[in-house]
Design a protein around this motif. Structure first.
Motif, PDB file in Angstrom:
ATOM      1  N   ILE A  81     -20.056-100.396  22.364  1.00 24.85           N
ATOM      2  CA  ILE A  81     -19.782 -99.727  23.993  1.00 24.85           C
ATOM      3  C   ILE A  81     -18.834-100.070  24.304  1.00 24.85           C
ATOM      4  CG2 ILE A  81     -20.969-100.578  25.732  1.00 24.85           C
ATOM      5  CD1 ILE A  81     -23.538-101.623  24.531  1.00 24.85           C
ATOM      6  N   GLN A  82     -17.789-101.396  24.810  1.00 22.27           N
ATOM      7  CA  GLN A  82     -16.888-101.390  25.026  1.00 22.27           C
ATOM      8  C   GLN A  82     -15.896-100.453  25.143  1.00 22.27           C
ATOM      9  OE1 GLN A  82     -16.153-103.305  27.786  1.00 22.27           O
ATOM     10  NE2 GLN A  82     -18.259-104.186  27.210  1.00 22.27           N
ATOM     11  N   ASP A  86     -18.044 -95.275  27.361  1.00 27.37           N
ATOM     12  CA  ASP A  86     -19.575 -94.072  27.645  1.00 27.37           C
ATOM     13  C   ASP A  86     -20.556 -94.637  26.446  1.00 27.37           C
ATOM     14  OD1 ASP A  86     -20.455 -91.296  28.414  1.00 27.37           O
ATOM     15  OD2 ASP A  86     -19.640 -90.675  27.296  1.00 27.37           O
ATOM     16  N   PRO A  87     -21.698 -94.952  27.365  1.00 29.04           N
ATOM     17  CA  PRO A  87     -22.856 -95.429  27.158  1.00 29.04           C
ATOM     18  C   PRO A  87     -23.982 -94.465  26.570  1.00 29.04           C
ATOM     19  CG  PRO A  87     -22.742 -96.073  28.942  1.00 29.04           C
ATOM     20  CD  PRO A  87     -21.740 -95.656  28.198  1.00 29.04           C
ATOM     21  N   ALA A  88     -23.294 -93.081  27.173  1.00 25.80           N
ATOM     22  CA  ALA A  88     -24.263 -91.827  26.040  1.00 25.80           C
ATOM     23  C   ALA A  88     -24.094 -91.326  25.399  1.00 25.80           C
ATOM     24  CB  ALA A  88     -24.061 -90.429  27.519  1.00 25.80           C
ATOM     25  N   ILE A  89     -22.818 -91.717  24.134  1.00 25.86           N
ATOM     26  CA  ILE A  89     -22.752 -91.378  22.936  1.00 25.86           C
ATOM     27  C   ILE A  89     -23.317 -92.246  22.023  1.00 25.86           C
ATOM     28  CG2 ILE A  89     -20.931 -91.072  21.811  1.00 25.86           C
ATOM     29  CD1 ILE A  89     -18.715 -90.718  23.180  1.00 25.86           C
ATOM     30  N   ILE A  90     -22.865 -93.569  22.273  1.00 25.70           N
ATOM     31  CA  ILE A  90     -24.363 -94.796  21.704  1.00 25.70           C
ATOM     32  C   ILE A  90     -25.346 -94.834  21.998  1.00 25.70           C
ATOM     33  CG2 ILE A  90     -23.888 -96.493  22.573  1.00 25.70           C
ATOM     34  CD1 ILE A  90     -22.839 -98.179  20.682  1.00 25.70           C
ATOM     35  N   ASN A  91     -25.827 -93.693  23.255  1.00 27.72           N
ATOM     36  CA  ASN A  91     -27.778 -93.981  23.232  1.00 27.72           C
ATOM     37  C   ASN A  91     -27.781 -92.898  22.087  1.00 27.72           C
ATOM     38  OD1 ASN A  91     -28.060 -96.001  24.547  1.00 27.72           O
ATOM     39  ND2 ASN A  91     -27.155 -94.963  27.103  1.00 27.72           N
ATOM     40  N   LYS A  92     -27.596 -91.520  22.126  1.00 23.39           N
ATOM     41  CA  LYS A  92     -27.144 -90.551  21.642  1.00 23.39           C
ATOM     42  C   LYS A  92     -27.853 -91.098  19.792  1.00 23.39           C
ATOM     43  CE  LYS A  92     -27.019 -85.851  21.271  1.00 23.39           C
ATOM     44  NZ  LYS A  92     -25.681 -84.283  21.268  1.00 23.39           N
ATOM     45  N   TYR A 226     -39.673 -87.464  23.196  1.00 24.61           N
ATOM     46  CA  TYR A 226     -38.593 -88.582  23.394  1.00 24.61           C
ATOM     47  C   TYR A 226     -37.168 -88.867  23.195  1.00 24.61           C
ATOM     48  CZ  TYR A 226     -36.303 -92.970  23.329  1.00 24.61           C
ATOM     49  OH  TYR A 226     -35.167 -94.545  23.464  1.00 24.61           O
ATOM     50  N   PHE A 227     -36.905 -87.549  22.388  1.00 26.36           N
ATOM     51  CA  PHE A 227     -35.512 -87.520  22.014  1.00 26.36           C
ATOM     52  C   PHE A 227     -35.304 -86.815  22.932  1.00 26.36           C
ATOM     53  CE2 PHE A 227     -31.734 -85.482  19.821  1.00 26.36           C
ATOM     54  CZ  PHE A 227     -31.244 -86.548  19.599  1.00 26.36           C
ATOM     55  N   ALA A 228     -35.764 -85.497  22.743  1.00 27.37           N
ATOM     56  CA  ALA A 228     -35.438 -84.547  24.122  1.00 27.37           C
ATOM     57  C   ALA A 228     -35.585 -84.317  25.661  1.00 27.37           C
ATOM     58  CB  ALA A 228     -36.316 -83.406  23.940  1.00 27.37           C
ATOM     59  N   THR A 229     -36.415 -86.142  25.932  1.00 25.75           N
ATOM     60  CA  THR A 229     -36.442 -86.299  27.435  1.00 25.75           C
ATOM     61  C   THR A 229     -35.881 -87.652  28.188  1.00 25.75           C
ATOM     62  OG1 THR A 229     -38.803 -87.001  27.146  1.00 25.75           O
ATOM     63  CG2 THR A 229     -38.483 -84.635  27.555  1.00 25.75           C
ATOM     64  N   SER A 230     -36.194 -88.696  26.604  1.00 25.36           N
ATOM     65  CA  SER A 230     -35.433 -90.086  26.842  1.00 25.36           C
ATOM     66  C   SER A 230     -36.767 -90.435  27.799  1.00 25.36           C
ATOM     67  CB  SER A 230     -34.799 -90.161  27.292  1.00 25.36           C
ATOM     68  OG  SER A 230     -33.650 -89.856  26.576  1.00 25.36           O
ATOM     69  N   TRP A 231     -37.878 -89.744  27.916  1.00 22.64           N
ATOM     70  CA  TRP A 231     -39.249 -90.244  28.987  1.00 22.64           C
ATOM     71  C   TRP A 231     -39.600 -92.536  28.314  1.00 22.64           C
ATOM     72  CZ3 TRP A 231     -45.089 -88.511  28.633  1.00 22.64           C
ATOM     73  CH2 TRP A 231     -45.729 -89.160  29.515  1.00 22.64           C
ATOM     74  N   THR A 284     -28.995-103.794  29.371  1.00 24.14           N
ATOM     75  CA  THR A 284     -28.956-103.115  30.148  1.00 24.14           C
ATOM     76  C   THR A 284     -28.007-102.160  30.274  1.00 24.14           C
ATOM     77  OG1 THR A 284     -27.011-104.488  31.275  1.00 24.14           O
ATOM     78  CG2 THR A 284     -29.311-104.885  32.290  1.00 24.14           C
ATOM     79  N   THR A 285     -27.969-101.600  29.378  1.00 21.16           N
ATOM     80  CA  THR A 285     -26.604-100.836  28.656  1.00 21.16           C
ATOM     81  C   THR A 285     -27.060 -99.613  28.077  1.00 21.16           C
ATOM     82  OG1 THR A 285     -24.410-101.940  29.075  1.00 21.16           O
ATOM     83  CG2 THR A 285     -24.706 -99.593  28.185  1.00 21.16           C
ATOM     84  N   LEU A 286     -28.352 -99.494  27.070  1.00 21.49           N
ATOM     85  CA  LEU A 286     -28.515 -99.000  26.310  1.00 21.49           C
ATOM     86  C   LEU A 286     -29.393 -98.397  26.748  1.00 21.49           C
ATOM     87  CD1 LEU A 286     -27.920-101.162  22.736  1.00 21.49           C
ATOM     88  CD2 LEU A 286     -26.504 -99.002  23.727  1.00 21.49           C
ATOM     89  N   ASP A 287     -29.757 -97.452  26.052  1.00 21.69           N
ATOM     90  CA  ASP A 287     -31.733 -96.388  26.428  1.00 21.69           C
ATOM     91  C   ASP A 287     -32.077 -95.991  25.699  1.00 21.69           C
ATOM     92  OD1 ASP A 287     -33.502 -95.661  27.806  1.00 21.69           O
ATOM     93  OD2 ASP A 287     -32.474 -94.124  28.733  1.00 21.69           O
ATOM     94  N   VAL A 288     -32.547 -97.289  24.108  1.00 21.58           N
ATOM     95  CA  VAL A 288     -32.843 -97.061  23.353  1.00 21.58           C
ATOM     96  C   VAL A 288     -34.145 -97.636  22.949  1.00 21.58           C
ATOM     97  CG1 VAL A 288     -31.230 -96.354  21.561  1.00 21.58           C
ATOM     98  CG2 VAL A 288     -31.751 -98.353  21.967  1.00 21.58           C
TER      99      VAL A 288
END
Length: 543
Positions: A81-82, A86-92, A226-231, A284-288
């Motif tokens: 992450i550091q 960009d957490p969006a890349i690793i989150n994806k 979920y993959f499309a919306t991250s609900w 708190t960073t990862l949205d998975v």
């Protein structure tokens, strides 16, 4: 205003606690299987298939490997992450990976949920308005009146054609609609045998039904949406699925192993939360789907899946301990006249003597799973009073669950203390700091109060307790004090000569080589998939 915020926070935490305890409760019951204190059921073929699905127990080395592996993954994610910034890349990337990996667990979770609902709509037994018990006969497409233990009675009312229980029967009052409902029941309760074979890899078999097919569709839709919306709701569903699947796979072999694994992760959790930035940053960073997340207004509550799976697998083991104790107390010892072979002291010669010994007799196992609907519909007084006598298939589910309830209470206390500390210190808390003592302490205290510490310590799932035809000596209270040996053809050989077993293994290998040679001459199958359907009515034994 503050009162409303506090109330919303309490409701938020209630959702979190109830969700965690709910999935542990369901997963623990799904992990039940034949205990080593019970004999193989009469349906040996089905029992063998169930035994083959046993989870591989954790070993003592896992007490070291779990914290080390968890630390490596956590630290690796932190520095990744550091580095990416960009957490969006690793989150994806992680969202794709976790979604794919959780598909099998989510499918199982959905399938078992559909089967539970099916048991409420199409139960095997239910009690009518007249208070009499009914039993479904799918082959005859009729409903028979039975006594309280499920034996069919000669009664003019036998042979009713409405397959829906109780109040649900009013949904199809006309006789011409009954046939459609029977077909629907047949579809939902029927099992197929799926076989997949690949040359060089072997053959795998599994029982599947309509619930699995419907669950597969639901799991795919959940993953795509979920993959499309991250609900967050679907993220939690994937998390629940992974927890549920973990309970079916992970299991501490015994109390010592489970304790060491929990204590190892206990210190790991404390160190990572209080003394490093790794845990809080990653959480708190990862949205998975590696955590359960609940939000209300501006507040958010997070619980890592490890705080559910790690204590939960020990709670599931506690429920299997209860089942083992239940059957252990049913073991009987029959006096038998036997021939005993013994070695002469200081010589290789053996002597044979006749003596009366006691043979261990275990009660055949009756499957305890899948009776949710039946247990509801056979109750009296609008489902509020449970009858004393039940059909054996349903009564099997009603066994004392002392250690399970004690460990669940310990988990609840640990969660409440965690939330209290969170409010007091306004800082993220290592949940295992409170959950581990709560779960292990409650089980240990219960064993000491009940005088069952020996049973708690001796129960193991490594297969050593799964014995048959064991001959023992009894004390004055009728309890086994010494194992003499295994009974084979009326003889107990205490010389422990394994030559006969080795000869049998050599013969089996020779037969396998001959069979392979014969296949080579005729040719062999490379790959095939088959789906075999049993005759109508055969599914009643599989429910």
């Amino acid at each position: 205003m503050d009162t409303l915020q506090d109330l919303s926070f309490l409701l938020l935490e209630l959702k979190l606690v109830s969700g965690a305890m709910g999935i542990i409760y369901l997963g623990a019951h799904a992990s039940l299987r034949r205990p080593p204190s019970a004999a193989v059921s009469k349906d040996k073929k089905r029992q063998k298939q169930e035994d083959e699905t046993f989870a591989q127990g954790l070993e003592l080395s896992d007490a070291i490997l779990f914290p080390v592996m968890a630390a490596c993954v956590l630290v690796g994610l932190y520095y990744l992450i550091q580095w990416l910034q960009d957490p969006a890349i690793i989150n994806k990337i992680l969202r794709s990976y976790m979604t794919t990996m959780s598909m099998a667990s989510l499918l199982t979770f959905y399938a078992h949920g559909i089967q539970v609902l099916t048991s409420f709509v199409f139960p095997r037994f239910w009690r009518g308005r007249d208070g009499k018990l009914r039993r479904v006969d799918q082959a005859k497409r009729a409903v028979a009146v039975c006594d309280d233990v499920g034996n069919e009675l000669e009664n003019p009312n036998n042979g009713a054609t409405n397959p829906l229980p109780g109040a649900l029967g009013f949904l199809v009052p006309m006789a011409r609609m009954h046939n459609r409902v029977w077909n629907l029941r047949h579809l939902f309760t029927r099992h197929w045998l799926l076989e997949v074979f690949a040359h060089g890899m072997g053959k795998e078999t599994a029982h599947v039904n309509f619930a699995h097919m419907l669950a597969l569709l639901m799991a795919v839709v959940t993953a795509i949406v979920y993959f499309a919306t991250s609900w967050p709701f679907l993220s939690n569903m994937l998390g629940y699925g992974m927890c549920y699947g973990s309970f079916l796979i992970l299991s501490p072999t015994d109390f010592l192993t489970g304790s060491l694994v929990l204590w190892g992760l206990f210190f790991y959790d404390i160190f990572m939360v209080f003394y490093t930035p790794y845990m809080m940053t990653v959480a708190t960073t990862l949205d998975v789907p590696i955590k359960l997340t609940y939000e209300a207004a501006s507040r958010k509550s997070i619980l890592g899946l490890g705080d559910i799976v790690i204590p939960g697998m020990v709670i599931g083991w506690a429920l299997r301990l209860d089942l083992w104790i239940h059957y252990y107390r049913k073991i009987k010892y029959e006096a038998t006249d036997l021939k005993i072979l013994e070695k002469v002291s200081g010589s290789e010669e053996t002597i044979t003597r006749s003596e009366t010994k006691y043979r261990e007799v275990k009660t055949p196992y009756v499957d305890v799973k899948g009776n949710w609907g039946e247990r509801f519909w056979i109750r009296r007084a609008f489902g509020l009073v449970a009858p004393r006598d039940l059909p054996p298939q349903v009564a099997a589910s009603r066994f004392p669950k002392t250690y399970f309830y004690a460990s669940m209470a310990g988990y609840l206390v640990g969660m409440l203390v965690t939330l209290a500390m969170l409010l007091v210190f306004k800082h993220g808390q290592p949940a295992l700091l409170y959950l581990v003592p709560g779960v292990l302490g409650s089980m240990l205290l219960t064993s000491l109060v009940r005088g069952e510490f020996k049973e708690l310590w001796m129960y193991t799932e490594d297969g050593s307790l799964d014995t048959i035809d064991v001959v023992v000596d009894l004390d004055g209270n009728g309890k086994a004090v010494k194992t003499i040996g295994k009974l084979e053809d009326g003889v107990v050989d205490t010389t422990k000569d394994d030559k006969k077993k080795e000869d049998e293994k050599d013969k089996e290998k020779s037969k396998e080589k001959k069979a392979e040679a014969a296949k080579d001459k005729k040719g062999h199958k490379v790959f095939f998939v088959s789906l075999e359907a049993p005759p109508e009515g055969g599914e009643e034994e599989d429910q």
